[in-house]
Design an enzyme around this catalytic site. Structure first.
Site, mmCIF file in Angstrom:
data_model
loop_
_atom_site.group_PDB
_atom_site.id
_atom_site.type_symbol
_atom_site.label_atom_id
_atom_site.label_comp_id
_atom_site.label_asym_id
_atom_site.label_seq_id
_atom_site.Cartn_x
_atom_site.Cartn_y
_atom_site.Cartn_z
ATOM 1 N N CYS A 277 0.961 -0.894 -0.578
ATOM 2 C CA CYS A 277 0.040 -0.194 -0.232
ATOM 3 C C CYS A 277 1.107 1.156 -0.116
ATOM 4 C CB CYS A 277 -0.855 0.266 1.034
ATOM 5 S SG CYS A 277 -2.256 1.313 1.335
ATOM 6 N N HIS B 55 -9.295 -3.741 -2.244
ATOM 7 C CA HIS B 55 -8.509 -3.166 -0.875
ATOM 8 C C HIS B 55 -8.539 -1.691 -1.216
ATOM 9 C CE1 HIS B 55 -4.080 -1.952 0.289
ATOM 10 N NE2 HIS B 55 -4.832 -0.892 -0.338
ATOM 11 N N GLU B 56 -8.807 -0.738 -1.820
ATOM 12 C CA GLU B 56 -8.815 0.215 -2.429
ATOM 13 C C GLU B 56 -10.141 1.032 -1.397
ATOM 14 O OE1 GLU B 56 -6.214 3.038 -3.043
ATOM 15 O OE2 GLU B 56 -5.031 0.895 -3.648
ATOM 16 N N HIS C 183 -10.335 1.423 1.994
ATOM 17 C CA HIS C 183 -10.051 2.660 1.780
ATOM 18 C C HIS C 183 -10.914 3.322 2.656
ATOM 19 C CE1 HIS C 183 -5.279 2.392 2.186
ATOM 20 N NE2 HIS C 183 -5.430 1.970 1.208
#
Length: 201
Positions: free
Chosen positions: A121, A163-164, A167
């Site tokens: 990341c 993954h994004e 966030h």
């Protein structure tokens, strides 16, 4: 109808509203990417009500900052902006391939099959650890012009999107790591603190 990443990319190439910016490193990126320990990374992002030129310019600046950091994905909270906006580009070597811009993304389905793959990341530079995620997903989102889209993704693209999207909810990939010994070693080796990880079940 849901489309593949390749189909969406081809559609973007044929339109005038692509988000192409040079895939080269800038001496000074337009946006600062915050790192583990920064409180801004733990705040939830808000949905974007109307997609405007300001939204598109933010996406371009995110891409410029991502390319400078040699990353393949970036979420707005990583640059301190709490909006549901992601940019992804898995083809950094091809200047003509447009990136993927996801606004207000929502996963509608995830495969029962899972796989384990090493993740990194831009907000935790140097740290790479295995994370378990669904192999394939289906999602809906709005593109850079505000148009509703649907998409199916698997493999690296599915993992990158998940993954994004984490966030957007204040979750970092290290929160999903189950190898405690490996996690502690990687964090220590790269100057990060275990206390800044918020493990999720």
């Amino acid at each position: 109808m849901a489309g593949s990443f390749a189909q969406l990319a081809r559609a973007a190439e044929q339109s005038r509203d692509t988000m192409l910016v040079p895939k080269t490193a800038l001496e000074t990126p337009p946006l600062e990417i915050h790192t583990l320990g920064a409180e801004v990374l733990r705040q939830s992002a808000r949905r974007i009500g109307k997609v405007t030129e300001q939204t598109r310019e933010l996406a371009r600046d995110m891409l410029r900052s991502m390319y400078t950091a040699k990353g393949i994905g970036l979420a707005a909270p990583q640059v301190g902006i709490h909006q549901q906006l992601l940019v992804i580009d898995l083809d950094l070597e091809n200047a003509a391939t447009p990136p993927l811009v996801l606004i207000n993304p929502e996963i509608s389905a995830a495969s029962a099959s899972i796989d384990t793959y090493e993740e990194g990341c831009l907000s935790i530079p140097g740290v790479y650890l295995d994370v378990v995620r669904p192999t394939a997903i289906e999602l809906s989102f709005r593109d850079e012009m505000g148009r509703p889209r649907k998409m199916k993704a698997d493999g690296l693209m599915a993992r990158c999107i998940q993954h994004e999207m984490d966030h957007l909810n204040g979750v970092l990939f290290v929160d999903r790591v189950t190898d405690e010994a490996g996690l502690q070693k990687e964090l220590k080796d790269h100057g990060f603190q275990r206390q800044h990880v918020q493990s999720v079940s």
